[in-house]
Write a protein that holds these residues in place. Structure first.
Motif, PDB file in Angstrom:
ATOM      1  N   ARG A   1       0.837  -1.213   0.000  1.00 50.95           N
ATOM      2  CA  ARG A   1       0.000   0.000   0.000  1.00 50.95           C
ATOM      3  C   ARG A   1       0.868   1.258   0.000  1.00 50.95           C
ATOM      4  NH1 ARG A   1      -1.373   3.459   3.651  1.00 50.95           N
ATOM      5  NH2 ARG A   1      -0.423   2.240   5.322  1.00 50.95           N
ATOM      6  N   ARG A   2       1.911   1.259   0.799  1.00 51.84           N
ATOM      7  CA  ARG A   2       2.798   2.422   0.852  1.00 51.84           C
ATOM      8  C   ARG A   2       3.552   2.626  -0.454  1.00 51.84           C
ATOM      9  NH1 ARG A   2       4.142   4.212   6.249  1.00 51.84           N
ATOM     10  NH2 ARG A   2       2.870   3.111   7.790  1.00 51.84           N
ATOM     11  N   ARG A   3       3.665   1.554  -1.231  1.00 47.62           N
ATOM     12  CA  ARG A   3       4.289   1.656  -2.554  1.00 47.62           C
ATOM     13  C   ARG A   3       3.267   1.950  -3.650  1.00 47.62           C
ATOM     14  NH1 ARG A   3       9.985   1.565  -3.733  1.00 47.62           N
ATOM     15  NH2 ARG A   3      11.028   0.651  -1.926  1.00 47.62           N
ATOM     16  N   GLY A   4       2.013   2.181  -3.251  1.00 45.01           N
ATOM     17  CA  GLY A   4       1.003   2.615  -4.213  1.00 45.01           C
ATOM     18  C   GLY A   4      -0.076   1.611  -4.541  1.00 45.01           C
ATOM     19  N   ALA A   5      -0.004   0.393  -4.007  1.00 44.63           N
ATOM     20  CA  ALA A   5      -1.028  -0.608  -4.315  1.00 44.63           C
ATOM     21  C   ALA A   5      -2.363  -0.208  -3.704  1.00 44.63           C
ATOM     22  CB  ALA A   5      -0.608  -1.979  -3.793  1.00 44.63           C
ATOM     23  N   GLN A   6      -3.456  -0.540  -4.402  1.00 50.17           N
ATOM     24  CA  GLN A   6      -4.810  -0.326  -3.887  1.00 50.17           C
ATOM     25  C   GLN A   6      -5.356  -1.643  -3.350  1.00 50.17           C
ATOM     26  OE1 GLN A   6      -7.445   1.854  -6.684  1.00 50.17           O
ATOM     27  NE2 GLN A   6      -5.623   2.000  -8.011  1.00 50.17           N
ATOM     28  N   LEU A   7      -6.024  -1.578  -2.201  1.00 49.92           N
ATOM     29  CA  LEU A   7      -6.621  -2.763  -1.597  1.00 49.92           C
ATOM     30  C   LEU A   7      -8.127  -2.598  -1.621  1.00 49.92           C
ATOM     31  CD1 LEU A   7      -4.259  -3.068   1.528  1.00 49.92           C
ATOM     32  CD2 LEU A   7      -3.882  -3.905  -0.802  1.00 49.92           C
ATOM     33  N   ARG A   8      -8.807  -3.555  -2.262  1.00 48.96           N
ATOM     34  CA  ARG A   8     -10.255  -3.468  -2.392  1.00 48.96           C
ATOM     35  C   ARG A   8     -10.922  -4.728  -1.864  1.00 48.96           C
ATOM     36  NH1 ARG A   8     -12.132  -1.354  -8.267  1.00 48.96           N
ATOM     37  NH2 ARG A   8     -14.089  -2.066  -7.307  1.00 48.96           N
ATOM     38  N   THR A   9     -12.016  -4.530  -1.136  1.00 47.83           N
ATOM     39  CA  THR A   9     -12.831  -5.661  -0.702  1.00 47.83           C
ATOM     40  C   THR A   9     -13.964  -5.846  -1.697  1.00 47.83           C
ATOM     41  OG1 THR A   9     -12.334  -5.269   1.625  1.00 47.83           O
ATOM     42  CG2 THR A   9     -14.270  -6.603   1.140  1.00 47.83           C
ATOM     43  N   GLY A  10     -14.079  -7.046  -2.237  1.00 49.31           N
ATOM     44  CA  GLY A  10     -15.119  -7.320  -3.216  1.00 49.31           C
ATOM     45  C   GLY A  10     -14.942  -8.702  -3.801  1.00 49.31           C
ATOM     46  N   THR A  11     -15.913  -9.119  -4.574  1.00 46.52           N
ATOM     47  CA  THR A  11     -15.890 -10.437  -5.193  1.00 46.52           C
ATOM     48  C   THR A  11     -15.461 -10.306  -6.649  1.00 46.52           C
ATOM     49  OG1 THR A  11     -17.631 -11.239  -3.729  1.00 46.52           O
ATOM     50  CG2 THR A  11     -17.256 -12.471  -5.773  1.00 46.52           C
ATOM     51  N   ALA A  12     -14.346 -10.924  -6.963  1.00 50.40           N
ATOM     52  CA  ALA A  12     -13.821 -10.874  -8.336  1.00 50.40           C
ATOM     53  C   ALA A  12     -14.373 -12.028  -9.149  1.00 50.40           C
ATOM     54  CB  ALA A  12     -12.305 -10.926  -8.313  1.00 50.40           C
TER      55      ALA A  12
END
Length: 363
Positions: A162-173
């Motif tokens: 996350r600190r390197r720019g990744a986005q974390l999303r909760t959801g069903t892929a």
């Protein structure tokens, strides 16, 4: 370049971190299913005594990679990894079996210095290191054996990503031939990494691939001994030939397990038979734990394959869908290193280990 990583257990977290560290636009998607193997796993990082050469081929560099990973994470996050070298005991009543283990460890130590040394201990010496052990048990002490808390190392990887720019999303892929969707919304990406553990088979099925990754239920029990017993540096204990283990953490906590239940599906329950198996095996090896407090029993679904090997690399017929799954009971050892390898695959580079033995089309 944008990459969607499906799954935020130890595998997905490892892939996401290594990609984010390389400057890739990463979106991690997870639907927080109960039974993620990472949250229940024991966290033993000590493959040095195994007789399974196929497993050792990937487990050795994976275990050796941990110190470098810990150093990299220290640059990117204040979250501790929990990685600690405490040594490991392979315990047995059979002296000949232990001498064979010692020879195997010694033969590997030259090529893998992180393994440390393997010394034969008599029962008194073994109990001095792990006081609850049963009388009569001797051991090989592998000094390079280590442990991690799966939840903590995952948190460290995800925070660093996350600190390197990744986005974390909760959801069903959901995967389909025309793209990836999260909760029905199309999510465009240059590549998708399937790191969904025991749920990987269902995820890739709409692409016309039957991936033989199935849930193997594991029940693992956490005990607490008296505060007077300093468990911080107790070694990992692997009773020879049993498939069970014991390991301790700093807070007077001893973890014992685990069942390996094929055919249980995604039944997220502690069962009477499973609890009995875990406690019987633990107290046979370490009767000194009989008065410990039973804190909890966790249930996780290991992603198991027919040959017990991981599945790493492109999905057959879908070069932009990359698999990082099938780690079975060894995910906390293998997955962080596999994350580095899969990042190289996604970036079109030659991975640091030959991944042909782990291709999905081998089945």
């Amino acid at each position: 370049m944008r990459v969607v990583v499906i799954g935020s257990g130890i595998s997905g977290a490892g892939v996401a971190y290594h990609l984010a560290r390389r400057g890739v636009d990463v979106i991690v998607v997870d639907d927080a299913q109960a039974g993620r193997a990472t949250a229940a796993g024991a966290g033993i990082v000590s493959p040095w005594a195994t007789a399974d050469e196929d497993h050792f081929r990937i487990a050795a560099p994976a275990a050796g990679y941990y110190p470098r990973l810990v150093a990299a994470l220290a640059e990117d996050t204040p979250e501790p990894t929990s990685y600690t070298v405490v040594g490991a005991l392979v315990a047995s009543h059979d002296g000949d079996a232990l001498r064979a283990v010692q020879r195997r460890v010694a033969a590997r130590a030259g090529a893998h210095p992180v393994a440390g040394e393997g010394a034969l201990l008599d029962e008194a010496q073994a109990r001095a290191l792990f006081p609850p052990l049963a009388p009569g048990l001797s051991a090989v002490h592998v000094t390079g054996g280590a442990r991690v808390d799966g939840r903590q190392v995952r948190a460290s990887l995800l925070d660093a990503a996350r600190r390197r720019g990744a986005q974390l999303r909760t959801g069903t892929a959901a995967l389909a031939v025309d793209g990836t969707r999260v909760d029905g919304e199309r999510l465009d990406a240059d590549a998708v990494v399937v790191a969904a553990g025991a749920w990987s088979r269902q995820l890739v099925a709409p692409l016309g691939v039957d991936l033989p990754v199935a849930p193997q239920r594991g029940q693992i029990t956490h005990l607490r001994v008296t505060p007077e017993q300093d468990t911080a540096l107790w070694p990992v204990v692997s009773p020879s030939g049993s498939g069970h283990y014991l390991l301790a953490f700093e807070d007077s906590r001893v973890v014992v397990g685990a069942t390996r239940e094929a055919g249980a599906g995604f039944d997220h329950r502690v069962t009477a038979a499973g609890q009995l198996e875990v406690l019987q095996e633990a107290l046979t090896v370490a009767p000194g734990l009989r008065d410990a407090t039973l804190l909890e029993t966790r249930v996780g679904f290991r992603p198991a394959t027919p040959d017990a090997g991981p599945v790493l690399g492109a999905l057959p017929g879908h070069p932009n869908v990359v698999l990082a799954t099938g780690f079975g009971p060894s995910g906390l050892t293998l997955a962080p290193y596999a994350g580095a390898l899969i990042a190289e695959v996604v970036l079109g580079e030659e991975p640091g280990l030959d991944l042909n033995p782990y291709r999905a089309d081998r089945f």
